[in-house]
Design an enzyme around this catalytic site. Structure first.
Site, PDB file in Angstrom:
ATOM      1  N   SER A  63       0.797  -1.240   0.000  1.00 14.40           N
ATOM      2  CA  SER A  63       0.000   0.000   0.000  1.00 14.40           C
ATOM      3  C   SER A  63       0.819   1.275   0.000  1.00 14.40           C
ATOM      4  O   SER A  63       0.276   2.363  -0.202  1.00 14.40           O
ATOM      5  CB  SER A  63      -0.918   0.037   1.220  1.00 14.40           C
ATOM      6  OG  SER A  63      -1.908  -0.940   1.113  1.00 14.40           O
ATOM      7  N   LYS A  91       0.432   3.572  -2.791  1.00 16.64           N
ATOM      8  CA  LYS A  91      -0.743   4.447  -2.903  1.00 16.64           C
ATOM      9  C   LYS A  91      -0.349   5.927  -2.867  1.00 16.64           C
ATOM     10  O   LYS A  91      -1.014   6.768  -3.468  1.00 16.64           O
ATOM     11  CB  LYS A  91      -1.748   4.121  -1.787  1.00 16.64           C
ATOM     12  CG  LYS A  91      -2.423   2.758  -1.939  1.00 16.64           C
ATOM     13  CD  LYS A  91      -3.410   2.479  -0.795  1.00 16.64           C
ATOM     14  CE  LYS A  91      -4.308   1.283  -1.033  1.00 16.64           C
ATOM     15  NZ  LYS A  91      -3.644  -0.020  -0.945  1.00 16.64           N
ATOM     16  N   TYR A 102      -4.302  -1.932 -10.485  1.00 17.11           N
ATOM     17  CA  TYR A 102      -4.168  -1.838  -9.028  1.00 17.11           C
ATOM     18  C   TYR A 102      -3.263  -2.945  -8.473  1.00 17.11           C
ATOM     19  O   TYR A 102      -2.389  -2.689  -7.634  1.00 17.11           O
ATOM     20  CB  TYR A 102      -5.561  -1.896  -8.383  1.00 17.11           C
ATOM     21  CG  TYR A 102      -5.505  -1.959  -6.884  1.00 17.11           C
ATOM     22  CD1 TYR A 102      -5.163  -0.834  -6.133  1.00 17.11           C
ATOM     23  CD2 TYR A 102      -5.744  -3.149  -6.211  1.00 17.11           C
ATOM     24  CE1 TYR A 102      -5.087  -0.890  -4.757  1.00 17.11           C
ATOM     25  CE2 TYR A 102      -5.666  -3.211  -4.831  1.00 17.11           C
ATOM     26  CZ  TYR A 102      -5.334  -2.086  -4.109  1.00 17.11           C
ATOM     27  OH  TYR A 102      -5.251  -2.148  -2.742  1.00 17.11           O
ATOM     28  N   TYR A 147      -4.428   2.878   7.941  1.00 16.00           N
ATOM     29  CA  TYR A 147      -5.655   2.119   8.150  1.00 16.00           C
ATOM     30  C   TYR A 147      -6.480   2.760   9.271  1.00 16.00           C
ATOM     31  O   TYR A 147      -6.596   3.975   9.296  1.00 16.00           O
ATOM     32  CB  TYR A 147      -5.339   0.641   8.414  1.00 16.00           C
ATOM     33  CG  TYR A 147      -4.431   0.074   7.344  1.00 16.00           C
ATOM     34  CD1 TYR A 147      -4.764   0.209   5.997  1.00 16.00           C
ATOM     35  CD2 TYR A 147      -3.235  -0.552   7.662  1.00 16.00           C
ATOM     36  CE1 TYR A 147      -3.933  -0.282   5.001  1.00 16.00           C
ATOM     37  CE2 TYR A 147      -2.405  -1.057   6.670  1.00 16.00           C
ATOM     38  CZ  TYR A 147      -2.749  -0.909   5.338  1.00 16.00           C
ATOM     39  OH  TYR A 147      -1.941  -1.388   4.375  1.00 16.00           O
ATOM     40  N   VAL A 204       1.106  -3.777   4.048  1.00 16.43           N
ATOM     41  CA  VAL A 204       1.072  -5.062   4.767  1.00 16.43           C
ATOM     42  C   VAL A 204       2.347  -5.875   4.575  1.00 16.43           C
ATOM     43  O   VAL A 204       2.521  -6.916   5.209  1.00 16.43           O
ATOM     44  CB  VAL A 204      -0.150  -5.924   4.390  1.00 16.43           C
ATOM     45  CG1 VAL A 204      -1.426  -5.286   4.880  1.00 16.43           C
ATOM     46  CG2 VAL A 204      -0.189  -6.192   2.907  1.00 16.43           C
TER      47      VAL A 204
END
Lengths: 311, 311, 311, 311
Positions: free
Chosen positions: A71, A74, A195, A247, A265
């Protein structure tokens, strides 16, 4: 290329001590298991890399070992989207913390297919859809940006890509739900392909601490001097990191770390110290919220000892 | 084949009067628009067919016009699943009303991929998955059952099938979410293929009022005398219809109609009068809950006038 | 008063056998503990009482021991509200199953203070508010109705009333939330006083099986011949019992028992067999949904053996 | 007392221009109407006050008019709670953004009576409960703290207090729900009494910009030099402001303002610029999220023009 300046030695000493202290806490976490490649990682890996804006870097541990950034990508995908189309972007994805586990469909349904923010999976899928529109080759463009910022050839792990795609039922659920509300403009599988590609990128801690530097430097890449985002664009991306980057522990990170962070993660976390430095810490075992356990501890201690909190 | 007995004429008169009265109320509803084939239907269609257990039928209006039965198929698919594997069935799908719009993902996520009941889309997708396991050719087996029960060759509308499959993003979201919780045993697209096939079945009101007769007759098809379900199996399917068969208006239907019903967005509703008859009403315009508006009115009035409520 | 007719002996034998069989299953349940009086109840109590419409009753076990009827009162309060003001009633409380634990605030907030149905606490609190408007002395009027229907002087347990009022924080939360949406017309504490009073009523299983008879008899009290509700009013109350009477196990009860039921956390359950009888079973230990565990088992078995299901 | 230093004139000019520009936007907002005293406020009021850490202040508009600070008090109550009992505090209230409207019960029920953070009503009610434990006279202690920090005698508006208490059904619902989970240690009405008292405090913008200074000054009151919180305690309170201080627009504020802020429905907003200044802006008309519309615009513009963002 000139020799980079030396990293201040007292700061380096503090960093080394922090690493010594927090490393054992990793044992209390659990590595991500949803795909085999991540589950098989050695939980003992630990890296900390800090890049000052003058180009000096202090790296400890496995700072040159490639890991799955997941992530963390992102941020770079969001940066690209802000570059090409900031206005339309914020009509299709929000800027509020999600207040729910990172992959929740509840809020997405309640809010009619508009994800809370671009740091959660649903929001990043919308960003991936937008990049398909705005870039001739979205995958290549993102890899180029990340390569340029990190000063290294950035690539993906094909096995992670395959696993993500095969096991990605929940991301497929998110994408189809958004499509049902009209918030994806390309076919679901094409968007997910982009993605999953982003999620499969491999980098080292040293590369990441350097790559994130532009966010600490008013939008200008400290290494090349090239502008990546406007100063206000960089501040806004950084603000989104702080409120949404970890998160549903964003409040906790602001409270105890006090820096804008983004975690993955794979066990990596990047942090931005405005006007000073980019930081990357990597330790695979995660806490219950999905953030690197020892990584977070390291950030807590170094912001306290070096007084780096933005508050 | 012997001539079927005549339908009682006073009852027939009541039915005709009800049809006259409620038909105009259809104007206040809206036909389903999510697929073009349904959106293009003539909203003026109206049919009522009542089949007594002795084989006599009274049919009014367009009772021999084929229409898209949509979710009404869920009863027959459930019947098939109960025939082949009742025990395992109820481990994978619940028996409680959903209390939420019929295609909500919220409850499905909260309850970890176990749908509330087999009358909502998610539950019917699980049933479709189960039938793939238990039948050599799940599509053919279901069409055979429905043909046998209705005394007609039942088929599908290829255009509806194509539209359902193309526009089914929300059902894809449901299916992928359940797959992420391990509650689908076949590939998502294969399960959805079977599910969309079920939703594309075409029947007439006359065929449906006859086909549903076994649920009013302790599980035995009144026409052939063949047992379809055990008496208790039939009662249980009927109970699920009452509590779950009309989306989130099940309480309202029990309250005002007082019969176990199942509706479809094509505008059809079937109702079971235990030990007496099967009923099918069809009028395409829907109310806000997705049930045929005039169809429901017709059922309210005929259960009141003929004292058919099970309560 | 004439001697009541004798209860059919074969049916009585079946009932006695059912009681023998299910009684031990009570051990697997847990008595309600939220107030001391309920927590202190002897879990070994068991009663079954069945009252036919001709006035004959068969009672087993502790059928003459008073117990706290708790939520079972909600049927009689609803009956009173339907008598006095049916139209306005349904603007302020719904008729749909709740699909959520019986005291959830989530749905109440989402639906702006309109409770799902009058069988859950929030809905019964609205009914208590309505009765304050429509009756000079709401508490006395309800006790009179219940006394008349049961043929006994019905009263309350003062200790339960005190405990309910002292520990009723969750009901206070529900009532204040509804007040904030304008759905209570009297002061919160006055409404709750009436509601807690209702919850504190004591009756025996024999009294309850008789008192519920009017719902099986088209609205007419079988003992006195007096009309309590219109035939359609009685059917509607019974329908609400079926879809909403057993917390979030209403689908399960319809499926396995097949009768309209209402349960209370005191361990009582009443059931209506249309045109035949009223039933009350009492066994304090509850299952996870808050319904009497052995009571439910007894109802399952007797409806199967005596073929009483309405489906 | 020495004459305070002069406020930098260029900065003062920027502030005056910002006020000129944003003032008219107030017309697009709506003043809070849930209590008469707030509803009756003149929507044309506007104040901006900026207090540097050297004691100099620049005040524009109605900076000496008392207004109802409402939720802004939550910062000072939290400060008091952190002073007296930080450890236990965070067991009873979280530190995460709520992601839901500010008075939602949904999350509170889902998370078993533990409010998301001390900036929303439920969290502040828990803080009010804690202060009852830790202070001999919680109301007086809070008023003393706020008087000391603002250099003025701070009091309450009795009419607001009466209105809050009379109309506070939703806060009563929140408090009773938390009590049902055991998260209030004093009687609900006593806790609410303290909470409503806090909400009724009146201050001026000039007083607030000064009172908030200790959070910009590592926990030390700039006027008196007295330590109010430890440096890390002050940073943590400030972090909570940033992630939770503006209802469900915290992400938006971080994004567009870039400062830790706390707003109240009276139209006030305070903001902290670490190591530089405290800011208070007041304009009664609110946006849809409940924050002062023109106040937010003013903060956006002044952080941009003076480059005050912490990011």
């Amino acid at each position: 290329m000139a020799t980079p300046p030396e990293f201040p030695s007292e700061t380096a000493t503090v960093l080394d001590e922090v690493v010594e202290r927090v490393r054992p806490t990793a044992e209390r976490g659990e590595v991500a298991t949803y795909i085999p490649t991540l589950a098989g990682i050695d939980p003992g890996h630990f890296a900390l890399s800090v890049s000052a804006l003058d180009g000096s870097t202090h790296a400890c541990g496995d700072a040159d070992v490639l890991f799955s950034v997941q992530s963390i990508t992102k941020i770079f995908a969001l940066t690209l989207a802000v570059q090409v189309t900031e206005d339309h972007l914020w009509e299709r994805v929000g800027r509020e913390p999600s207040g729910d586990p990172f992959n929740s469909l509840v809020q997405l349904e309640h809010e009619r297919g508009i994800p809370r923010n671009p740091m959660i999976n649903s929001g990043a899928i919308v960003v991936a859809d937008i990049l398909l529109d705005k870039c001739d080759d979205a995958r290549a463009t993102l890899l180029e940006l990340m390569s340029e910022l990190s000063g290294a050839e950035v690539g993906i792990d094909e096995e992670v890509l395959r696993s993500e795609s095969e096991t990605g039922t929940r991301n497929r659920a998110l994408a189809n739900l958004m499509a049902s509300f009209g918030n994806l403009h390309h076919p679901v599988e094409q968007v997910l392909g982009n993605y999953f590609h982003q999620s499969s990128i491999m980098m080292t801690a040293r590369q990441l601490s350097r790559a994130i530097g532009f966010l600490a430097n008013d939008g200008v890449d400290p290494a090349s001097g090239k502008r990546v985002l406007s100063a206000s664009g960089a501040r806004r991306v950084t603000a989104v990191m702080l409120t949404c980057g970890t998160y549903d522990a964003a409040g906790e990170f602001a409270f105890s770390v006090g820096l804008p962070c983004k975690s993955g993660v794979g066990g990596g976390i990047v942090a931005v110290v405005p006007d000073q430095m980019g930081i990357c810490v990597w330790s695979p075992p995660l806490d219950h919220a999905g953030n690197s356990l020892a990584g977070r501890k390291a950030l807590e201690q170094l912001t306290t000892e070096l007084e780096l909190s933005i508050f």
